[in-house]
Motif scaffolding. Sequence first.
Motif, PDB file in Angstrom:
ATOM      1  N   SER A 110       1.127  -0.694   0.006  1.00  0.00           N
ATOM      2  CA  SER A 110      -0.385   0.242   0.287  1.00  0.00           C
ATOM      3  C   SER A 110       0.937   1.251   0.032  1.00  0.00           C
ATOM      4  CB  SER A 110      -1.488  -0.227   1.054  1.00  0.00           C
ATOM      5  OG  SER A 110      -1.189   0.904   0.724  1.00  0.00           O
ATOM      6  N   ALA A 111       1.958   1.278   0.524  1.00  0.00           N
ATOM      7  CA  ALA A 111       2.859   2.670   0.800  1.00  0.00           C
ATOM      8  C   ALA A 111       3.326   2.574  -0.341  1.00  0.00           C
ATOM      9  CB  ALA A 111       3.675   2.044   2.194  1.00  0.00           C
ATOM     10  N   LEU A 112       4.063   2.022  -1.026  1.00  0.00           N
ATOM     11  CA  LEU A 112       4.685   1.738  -2.452  1.00  0.00           C
ATOM     12  C   LEU A 112       3.308   2.394  -3.665  1.00  0.00           C
ATOM     13  CD1 LEU A 112       7.007   1.742  -4.721  1.00  0.00           C
ATOM     14  CD2 LEU A 112       6.788  -0.740  -4.531  1.00  0.00           C
ATOM     15  N   GLY A 113       2.074   1.573  -3.597  1.00  0.00           N
ATOM     16  CA  GLY A 113       0.655   2.147  -4.191  1.00  0.00           C
ATOM     17  C   GLY A 113       1.138   3.356  -4.296  1.00  0.00           C
ATOM     18  N   GLU A 114       0.800   4.203  -2.828  1.00  0.00           N
ATOM     19  CA  GLU A 114       0.368   5.312  -2.462  1.00  0.00           C
ATOM     20  C   GLU A 114       1.971   6.172  -3.193  1.00  0.00           C
ATOM     21  OE1 GLU A 114       1.001   9.045   0.945  1.00  0.00           O
ATOM     22  OE2 GLU A 114       0.250   6.538   1.145  1.00  0.00           O
ATOM     23  N   LEU A 115       3.163   6.069  -3.678  1.00  0.00           N
ATOM     24  CA  LEU A 115       3.856   6.552  -4.147  1.00  0.00           C
ATOM     25  C   LEU A 115       3.883   6.706  -5.213  1.00  0.00           C
ATOM     26  CD1 LEU A 115       6.790   5.453  -1.116  1.00  0.00           C
ATOM     27  CD2 LEU A 115       5.636   7.729  -1.738  1.00  0.00           C
ATOM     28  N   ASN A 116       3.110   5.280  -6.053  1.00  0.00           N
ATOM     29  CA  ASN A 116       3.130   5.655  -7.222  1.00  0.00           C
ATOM     30  C   ASN A 116       2.488   6.637  -8.034  1.00  0.00           C
ATOM     31  OD1 ASN A 116       3.571   3.902 -10.068  1.00  0.00           O
ATOM     32  ND2 ASN A 116       1.191   3.534  -9.309  1.00  0.00           N
ATOM     33  N   GLY A 117       1.175   6.695  -6.937  1.00  0.00           N
ATOM     34  CA  GLY A 117      -0.185   7.287  -7.125  1.00  0.00           C
ATOM     35  C   GLY A 117       0.618   9.112  -7.072  1.00  0.00           C
ATOM     36  N   ILE A 118       1.212   9.096  -6.645  1.00  0.00           N
ATOM     37  CA  ILE A 118       2.080  10.781  -6.355  1.00  0.00           C
ATOM     38  C   ILE A 118       2.619  10.971  -7.606  1.00  0.00           C
ATOM     39  CG2 ILE A 118       3.371  11.844  -4.970  1.00  0.00           C
ATOM     40  CD1 ILE A 118       2.594  10.487  -2.573  1.00  0.00           C
ATOM     41  N   ALA A 119       3.418   9.967  -7.978  1.00  0.00           N
ATOM     42  CA  ALA A 119       4.273   9.755  -9.177  1.00  0.00           C
ATOM     43  C   ALA A 119       4.081  10.137  -9.999  1.00  0.00           C
ATOM     44  CB  ALA A 119       5.708   9.100  -8.979  1.00  0.00           C
ATOM     45  N   LEU A 120       2.531   9.238 -10.278  1.00  0.00           N
ATOM     46  CA  LEU A 120       1.568   9.832 -11.653  1.00  0.00           C
ATOM     47  C   LEU A 120       1.064  11.258 -11.787  1.00  0.00           C
ATOM     48  CD1 LEU A 120      -0.256   6.482 -11.877  1.00  0.00           C
ATOM     49  CD2 LEU A 120       0.495   7.229 -13.954  1.00  0.00           C
ATOM     50  N   ALA A 121       0.640  11.569 -10.011  1.00  0.00           N
ATOM     51  CA  ALA A 121      -0.574  13.270 -10.293  1.00  0.00           C
ATOM     52  C   ALA A 121       0.868  14.213 -10.276  1.00  0.00           C
ATOM     53  CB  ALA A 121      -1.021  13.179  -8.969  1.00  0.00           C
ATOM     54  N   CYS A 122       2.195  13.277 -10.517  1.00  0.00           N
ATOM     55  CA  CYS A 122       2.983  15.201 -10.674  1.00  0.00           C
ATOM     56  C   CYS A 122       4.018  14.294 -12.166  1.00  0.00           C
ATOM     57  CB  CYS A 122       4.329  14.686  -8.920  1.00  0.00           C
ATOM     58  SG  CYS A 122       3.009  14.795  -7.216  1.00  0.00           S
ATOM     59  N   ASN A 144      -4.530   4.702  -6.836  1.00  0.00           N
ATOM     60  CA  ASN A 144      -5.473   5.489  -7.268  1.00  0.00           C
ATOM     61  C   ASN A 144      -6.376   6.052  -6.271  1.00  0.00           C
ATOM     62  OD1 ASN A 144      -5.793   4.164 -10.004  1.00  0.00           O
ATOM     63  ND2 ASN A 144      -7.396   2.167  -8.532  1.00  0.00           N
ATOM     64  N   ALA A 145      -5.789   5.633  -4.939  1.00  0.00           N
ATOM     65  CA  ALA A 145      -6.740   6.811  -3.850  1.00  0.00           C
ATOM     66  C   ALA A 145      -5.648   8.246  -3.438  1.00  0.00           C
ATOM     67  CB  ALA A 145      -6.567   6.454  -2.339  1.00  0.00           C
ATOM     68  N   ALA A 146      -4.436   7.767  -4.087  1.00  0.00           N
ATOM     69  CA  ALA A 146      -3.233   8.742  -4.047  1.00  0.00           C
ATOM     70  C   ALA A 146      -3.024   9.889  -5.186  1.00  0.00           C
ATOM     71  CB  ALA A 146      -1.823   7.997  -3.872  1.00  0.00           C
ATOM     72  N   TYR A 147      -3.159   9.275  -5.885  1.00  0.00           N
ATOM     73  CA  TYR A 147      -3.888   9.883  -7.640  1.00  0.00           C
ATOM     74  C   TYR A 147      -4.254  10.363  -7.183  1.00  0.00           C
ATOM     75  CZ  TYR A 147      -3.999  11.550 -12.241  1.00  0.00           C
ATOM     76  OH  TYR A 147      -4.246  12.070 -13.791  1.00  0.00           O
ATOM     77  N   LEU A 148      -5.938  10.591  -6.754  1.00  0.00           N
ATOM     78  CA  LEU A 148      -7.699  10.935  -6.711  1.00  0.00           C
ATOM     79  C   LEU A 148      -6.790  11.786  -5.812  1.00  0.00           C
ATOM     80  CD1 LEU A 148     -10.655   8.742  -7.079  1.00  0.00           C
ATOM     81  CD2 LEU A 148      -9.065  10.576  -8.650  1.00  0.00           C
ATOM     82  N   GLU A 149      -6.176  12.565  -4.122  1.00  0.00           N
ATOM     83  CA  GLU A 149      -5.858  13.013  -3.083  1.00  0.00           C
ATOM     84  C   GLU A 149      -4.790  13.892  -3.566  1.00  0.00           C
ATOM     85  OE1 GLU A 149      -6.358  15.045  -0.020  1.00  0.00           O
ATOM     86  OE2 GLU A 149      -7.526  12.764  -0.452  1.00  0.00           O
ATOM     87  N   GLN A 150      -4.334  13.857  -4.548  1.00  0.00           N
ATOM     88  CA  GLN A 150      -3.104  14.594  -5.048  1.00  0.00           C
ATOM     89  C   GLN A 150      -3.758  16.092  -5.698  1.00  0.00           C
ATOM     90  OE1 GLN A 150       0.692  15.038  -4.081  1.00  0.00           O
ATOM     91  NE2 GLN A 150       0.686  16.556  -5.032  1.00  0.00           N
TER      92      GLN A 150
END
Length: 112
Positions: free
Chosen positions: A30-42, A74-80
């Motif tokens: 989950s932690a790595l997925g969150e960072l992946n979402g941030i990297a996608l959004a950024c 997905n959650a981290a991408y949307l949150e970003q």
Amino acid sequence: MKLIAPLLALALSSLSHAALAADQGKAAVSALGELNGIALACQQPALVSRARNIIVTTAPKTRDYGEVFENATNAAYLEQGKSKTPCPDAVTLAARIAAAEKNLQAAFPVAQ
């Protein structure tokens, strides 16, 4: 009869250890997925590729872990996007991904 109690205790201990390891693994994924979402959004495609490569080469290939990774992404991408939080610079994000990789490797030492 004397053998049943120790065997039962050993079995229960093994189950609780396996459940703890699974929880650790899911948290690391989950932690790595969150960072992946941030990297996608950024818009950091190199870091997105790195995170996906880490998950593919380190975590067990099961539906559960894949869903945990994708849901966290997905959650981290949307949150970003919602929070308008400034994107971390590439060096900082890369360092966070490297730390997450070490946690994932610790959670799944056999998969390496």
